[in-house]
Design an enzyme around this catalytic site. Sequence first.
Site, short mmCIF file in Angstrom:
data_model
loop_
_atom_site.label_atom_id
_atom_site.label_comp_id
_atom_site.label_asym_id
_atom_site.label_seq_id
_atom_site.Cartn_x
_atom_site.Cartn_y
_atom_site.Cartn_z
N HIS A 158 4.11 9.00 5.34
CA HIS A 158 3.68 8.10 4.92
C HIS A 158 3.21 6.91 4.85
O HIS A 158 2.24 6.72 5.50
CB HIS A 158 5.80 7.11 5.74
CG HIS A 158 4.55 6.38 6.37
ND1 HIS A 158 4.11 6.04 6.79
CD2 HIS A 158 5.19 7.21 7.94
CE1 HIS A 158 4.36 5.53 9.17
NE2 HIS A 158 4.18 6.91 9.34
N ASP A 159 2.63 6.42 3.79
CA ASP A 159 1.62 5.59 3.35
C ASP A 159 0.20 5.37 3.03
O ASP A 159 -1.14 5.20 3.38
CB ASP A 159 1.62 4.38 4.32
CG ASP A 159 3.17 3.44 4.03
OD1 ASP A 159 3.38 2.99 2.98
OD2 ASP A 159 3.39 4.16 5.08
N GLY A 211 0.59 8.69 9.73
CA GLY A 211 0.92 8.07 8.47
C GLY A 211 -0.33 7.45 8.19
O GLY A 211 -0.95 6.93 9.04
#
Length: 202
Positions: A66-67, A84
């Site tokens: 994520h991200d 992440g």
Amino acid sequence: NCTIFHNCSIGEIPQDLKYKGEQTGTTIGSDVIVRENVTINRGTVAYGTTTIGNNVLLMAAAHVAHDCIISDNVIMANMATLGGHVEIKEYASLGGGVLVHQFCRIGAHVFIGGGFRAVQDVPPFILAVGEPLRYGGINSIGLKRRGFTKEALTNIKKTYRKYFRSDLPRSSALEKMKNEMENSAEIEEIINFIDTSKRGII
């Protein structure tokens, strides 16, 4: 114009216990190749999206958490894994099985050898090898292929010699680089990358 192979998971919810179902996303550019069994998680409220640029190659079983922000022309070989919030700059290449700790940054034109771990930031234009990961010289072959001049390669090498090979503390070596190195786009990029590092430099 993207090519996506079998058994990929793209844009599923992040593997982050703080995620509570917020509306987030995944953005993928043009001419991206996503090979078999790649996983790409959507963003969290921190950044809102996981972003992959143009002309990126994600080989089999690579993982983008994520991200993450992956710039153009990046290559991640088989089973390379990003935690992440990792940021990878343009033309960086990660060998097979490379592990990158969350919140790390990988500079432009970096090559990280297969099977190694990055737990700190890796500055631009270098080869990174070993356990723990360390400076292994500049990425001369990659830089030559992309049209960097002999003068640019020499200046990059001199700059990193002052930083990695000096007996000075790194903070003092950085100040010396700022004061003594010839001004160029490449040197400015190196100095700015080191100056803005939050996790420290390998």
